[in-house]
Motif scaffolding. Structure first.
Motif, PDB file in Angstrom:
ATOM      1  N   GLY A  39       0.825  -1.179   0.009  1.00  0.00           N
ATOM      2  CA  GLY A  39       0.061   0.004   0.059  1.00  0.00           C
ATOM      3  C   GLY A  39       0.717   1.168  -0.094  1.00  0.00           C
ATOM      4  N   PHE A  40       2.260   1.097  -0.124  1.00  0.00           N
ATOM      5  CA  PHE A  40       2.970   2.374  -0.484  1.00  0.00           C
ATOM      6  C   PHE A  40       3.811   2.333  -1.606  1.00  0.00           C
ATOM      7  CE2 PHE A  40       5.111  -0.956   1.895  1.00  0.00           C
ATOM      8  CZ  PHE A  40       6.405  -0.743   1.712  1.00  0.00           C
ATOM      9  N   ARG A  41       4.401   3.518  -1.883  1.00  0.00           N
ATOM     10  CA  ARG A  41       5.320   3.423  -2.845  1.00  0.00           C
ATOM     11  C   ARG A  41       6.573   4.172  -2.399  1.00  0.00           C
ATOM     12  NH1 ARG A  41       3.546   7.853  -6.788  1.00  0.00           N
ATOM     13  NH2 ARG A  41       2.519   8.650  -4.859  1.00  0.00           N
ATOM     14  N   LEU A  42       7.876   3.924  -2.913  1.00  0.00           N
ATOM     15  CA  LEU A  42       9.048   4.230  -2.286  1.00  0.00           C
ATOM     16  C   LEU A  42       9.773   5.318  -3.638  1.00  0.00           C
ATOM     17  CD1 LEU A  42      10.983   1.278  -1.204  1.00  0.00           C
ATOM     18  CD2 LEU A  42       9.679   3.004   0.195  1.00  0.00           C
ATOM     19  N   ASN A  43      10.175   6.619  -2.706  1.00  0.00           N
ATOM     20  CA  ASN A  43      10.706   7.531  -3.566  1.00  0.00           C
ATOM     21  C   ASN A  43      12.204   7.752  -2.870  1.00  0.00           C
ATOM     22  OD1 ASN A  43      11.610   9.655  -5.219  1.00  0.00           O
ATOM     23  ND2 ASN A  43      10.249  11.238  -3.993  1.00  0.00           N
ATOM     24  N   PHE A  44      13.305   7.301  -3.857  1.00  0.00           N
ATOM     25  CA  PHE A  44      14.498   7.574  -3.323  1.00  0.00           C
ATOM     26  C   PHE A  44      15.078   8.992  -3.616  1.00  0.00           C
ATOM     27  CE2 PHE A  44      14.265   2.990  -3.900  1.00  0.00           C
ATOM     28  CZ  PHE A  44      14.805   2.533  -2.795  1.00  0.00           C
ATOM     29  N   VAL A  45      15.666   9.693  -2.620  1.00  0.00           N
ATOM     30  CA  VAL A  45      16.141  10.904  -2.589  1.00  0.00           C
ATOM     31  C   VAL A  45      17.604  10.746  -2.263  1.00  0.00           C
ATOM     32  CG1 VAL A  45      16.313  13.311  -2.002  1.00  0.00           C
ATOM     33  CG2 VAL A  45      14.006  12.069  -2.045  1.00  0.00           C
ATOM     34  N   THR A  46      18.752  10.887  -3.413  1.00  0.00           N
ATOM     35  CA  THR A  46      19.852  10.999  -3.015  1.00  0.00           C
ATOM     36  C   THR A  46      20.628  12.239  -2.500  1.00  0.00           C
ATOM     37  OG1 THR A  46      20.256   9.335  -4.804  1.00  0.00           O
ATOM     38  CG2 THR A  46      22.246  10.063  -4.080  1.00  0.00           C
ATOM     39  N   THR A  47      21.373  12.239  -1.468  1.00  0.00           N
ATOM     40  CA  THR A  47      22.127  13.427  -0.877  1.00  0.00           C
ATOM     41  C   THR A  47      23.345  13.064  -0.044  1.00  0.00           C
ATOM     42  OG1 THR A  47      21.790  15.621   0.105  1.00  0.00           O
ATOM     43  CG2 THR A  47      20.409  13.442   0.849  1.00  0.00           C
ATOM     44  N   GLU A  48      24.231  13.958  -0.136  1.00  0.00           N
ATOM     45  CA  GLU A  48      25.285  13.719   0.788  1.00  0.00           C
ATOM     46  C   GLU A  48      25.232  14.678   1.971  1.00  0.00           C
ATOM     47  OE1 GLU A  48      27.058  11.136   0.109  1.00  0.00           O
ATOM     48  OE2 GLU A  48      26.240  10.851  -1.611  1.00  0.00           O
ATOM     49  N   ALA A  49      24.131  15.346   1.934  1.00  0.00           N
ATOM     50  CA  ALA A  49      23.915  16.430   3.143  1.00  0.00           C
ATOM     51  C   ALA A  49      23.582  15.825   4.292  1.00  0.00           C
ATOM     52  CB  ALA A  49      23.056  17.545   2.723  1.00  0.00           C
ATOM     53  N   VAL A  50      23.696  15.905   5.523  1.00  0.00           N
ATOM     54  CA  VAL A  50      23.279  15.500   6.901  1.00  0.00           C
ATOM     55  C   VAL A  50      21.748  15.976   6.987  1.00  0.00           C
ATOM     56  CG1 VAL A  50      23.768  15.412   9.315  1.00  0.00           C
ATOM     57  CG2 VAL A  50      25.630  15.418   7.680  1.00  0.00           C
ATOM     58  N   LEU A  51      20.874  15.311   7.117  1.00  0.00           N
ATOM     59  CA  LEU A  51      19.474  15.721   7.112  1.00  0.00           C
ATOM     60  C   LEU A  51      19.134  15.281   8.567  1.00  0.00           C
ATOM     61  CD1 LEU A  51      18.301  14.167   3.754  1.00  0.00           C
ATOM     62  CD2 LEU A  51      18.999  16.695   4.166  1.00  0.00           C
ATOM     63  N   ASP A  52      17.986  16.253   8.994  1.00  0.00           N
ATOM     64  CA  ASP A  52      17.162  15.999  10.238  1.00  0.00           C
ATOM     65  C   ASP A  52      16.229  14.944  10.047  1.00  0.00           C
ATOM     66  OD1 ASP A  52      15.813  15.841  12.632  1.00  0.00           O
ATOM     67  OD2 ASP A  52      15.325  18.242  12.315  1.00  0.00           O
ATOM     68  N   ILE A  53      16.168  13.724  10.655  1.00  0.00           N
ATOM     69  CA  ILE A  53      15.505  12.538  10.391  1.00  0.00           C
ATOM     70  C   ILE A  53      14.084  12.926  10.782  1.00  0.00           C
ATOM     71  CG2 ILE A  53      15.899  11.375  12.592  1.00  0.00           C
ATOM     72  CD1 ILE A  53      15.852   8.887  10.615  1.00  0.00           C
ATOM     73  N   ALA A  54      13.730  13.916  11.630  1.00  0.00           N
ATOM     74  CA  ALA A  54      12.492  14.279  12.485  1.00  0.00           C
ATOM     75  C   ALA A  54      11.761  15.181  11.213  1.00  0.00           C
ATOM     76  CB  ALA A  54      12.529  14.927  13.523  1.00  0.00           C
ATOM     77  N   HIS A  55      12.337  15.756  10.418  1.00  0.00           N
ATOM     78  CA  HIS A  55      12.041  16.683   9.491  1.00  0.00           C
ATOM     79  C   HIS A  55      11.514  16.053   8.316  1.00  0.00           C
ATOM     80  CE1 HIS A  55      11.280  20.173   7.186  1.00  0.00           C
ATOM     81  NE2 HIS A  55      12.331  20.048   6.153  1.00  0.00           N
TER      82      HIS A  55
END
Length: 55
Positions: A39-55
């Motif tokens: 019931g879901f789709r995956l969308n991959f976003v490639t980045t080398e930046a450190v991201l806030d997982i809560a965001h």
């Protein structure tokens, strides 16, 4: 065909952010992560930046 497309559009979109190497690894394992019956789709976003997982 229209029913399949409509169902895919209504499925929950989950965005995965990962570094390049991790994204390549996950893409290679994509069939293990997502099946047409899920019931879901995956969308991959490639980045080398450190991201806030809560965001």
């Amino acid at each position: 065909m229209q029913d399949i497309l409509r169902a895919r559009q209504q499925a929950l979109l989950i965005r995965l952010s990962a570094g390049t190497a991790t994204a390549h690894f996950l893409a290679d394992k994509f069939s293990l992560l997502n099946r047409p019956s899920d019931g879901f789709r995956l969308n991959f976003v490639t980045t080398e930046a450190v991201l806030d997982i809560a965001h």
